[in-house]
Scaffold this active site. Sequence first.
Site, mmCIF file in Angstrom:
data_model
loop_
_atom_site.group_PDB
_atom_site.id
_atom_site.type_symbol
_atom_site.label_atom_id
_atom_site.label_comp_id
_atom_site.label_asym_id
_atom_site.label_seq_id
_atom_site.Cartn_x
_atom_site.Cartn_y
_atom_site.Cartn_z
ATOM 1 N N ASN A 1 0.844 -1.200 0.000
ATOM 2 C CA ASN A 1 0.000 0.000 0.000
ATOM 3 C C ASN A 1 0.881 1.253 0.000
ATOM 4 O OD1 ASN A 1 -2.184 1.677 0.065
ATOM 5 N ND2 ASN A 1 -2.946 0.998 2.051
ATOM 6 N N HIS B 1 -6.349 2.607 11.954
ATOM 7 C CA HIS B 1 -7.172 1.528 11.419
ATOM 8 C C HIS B 1 -8.310 1.132 12.353
ATOM 9 C CE1 HIS B 1 -3.870 0.960 8.513
ATOM 10 N NE2 HIS B 1 -4.756 0.315 7.782
#
Length: 379
Positions: free
Chosen positions: A223, A254
């Site tokens: 990512n 997250h």
Amino acid sequence: MDELPLFSFDPVTFYQGLTFPFALLFNFLCAIDSFSITARFCISLSSLMLLTQRVTWLSLDIGEGKVVVKEAWRGPCVLAFCSYLLFFPALLGGPLCSFRRFQAQVSQPGSLWRPLAFGPATRRGLLLLGLQLLKSLVRGMLGDGTGLADCRQLGCVYVMWTTAVLFKLTYYSHWILDESVLYAAGFGLDSGSPLHGEGDVSDADIWTLETTHRLALFTRTWNRSTTRWLRRLVFERAEAWPLLQTFAFSAWWHGLHPGQVFGFLCWALMVEADYLIHGCANVLISSWLGRLLYRAVTWAHTQLIIAYILLAVELRSISALRLLGASYNSLFPLVYCVLLILLARRKKVAGASPAPSPNKGVLVQRLVSLFSLGTYRTF
């Protein structure tokens, strides 16, 4: 009045007309029960996370002088920033596109329609189709109802690896689809002259992720736009423990689920161990056969550690962590933890490089101890 055209549409009317197909699609998806209250919430949460990335990235650009603010509180500048933060290809996904790239694309009306942009989008579409077929194949290999609760001994390693492959293929598919949307909109390497320091907008370097034997390289490649964002926002600005602070911030960003806290803590320790292990191996291993064997073993170990971390992060719950921690899969990160302690002591005694402070050694040992307790006592 006689000079007015028969049909005249202002821009708002034009864009409202374009929304009709999407409104009909929304109505159809709701009618077939494809949208739930939870799924609208998840989409909104994802959009807020991506919006946070763009807001902080733009703030860093302004603070570092890469984006010059002129008449900041007057219309044109504020509208340009708002347009960047809310432009449609990045609302639901997509790599992090900088304000300079966005401004360079939008401010050149003659190059907005670029047929060549459909070439990369088409190639990514074919790759997406291949990933979906591979995903179906791996799901068939895993079988229905097979999980960590049903496996025994070394069979849990196979279950962990195949489940992690499904997670990775899902990530790759999403990233490639997001990149295709950006390329179709003109935001890619083909969009005008390259900007200094901007790089690619791609997030999915699948070849590197699947072939590297370095866990640190895997981490930098995974990512990539989010990795660059975390490096710029946290790692480069941390005065102490930059690696630990970066992974701790990522766990908070997250959602701070138990599996995410455990997984990102484990990831930080594994990256720290990776630097020491490969630094020592580069000195001790000289023959080509030894290096080839070393690369094969460390590649397999890296993939298994990543699979362990992915399951911890994605399964999230404490019950799933108990199953994962009590299985044979915990041996793979524990090997790196033991090597981290041994090589850190060796490095401190040898004095080959500036020795870490005693506090750092104590902190690393405590983190390893917490990780070991987490795997065997499962919190």
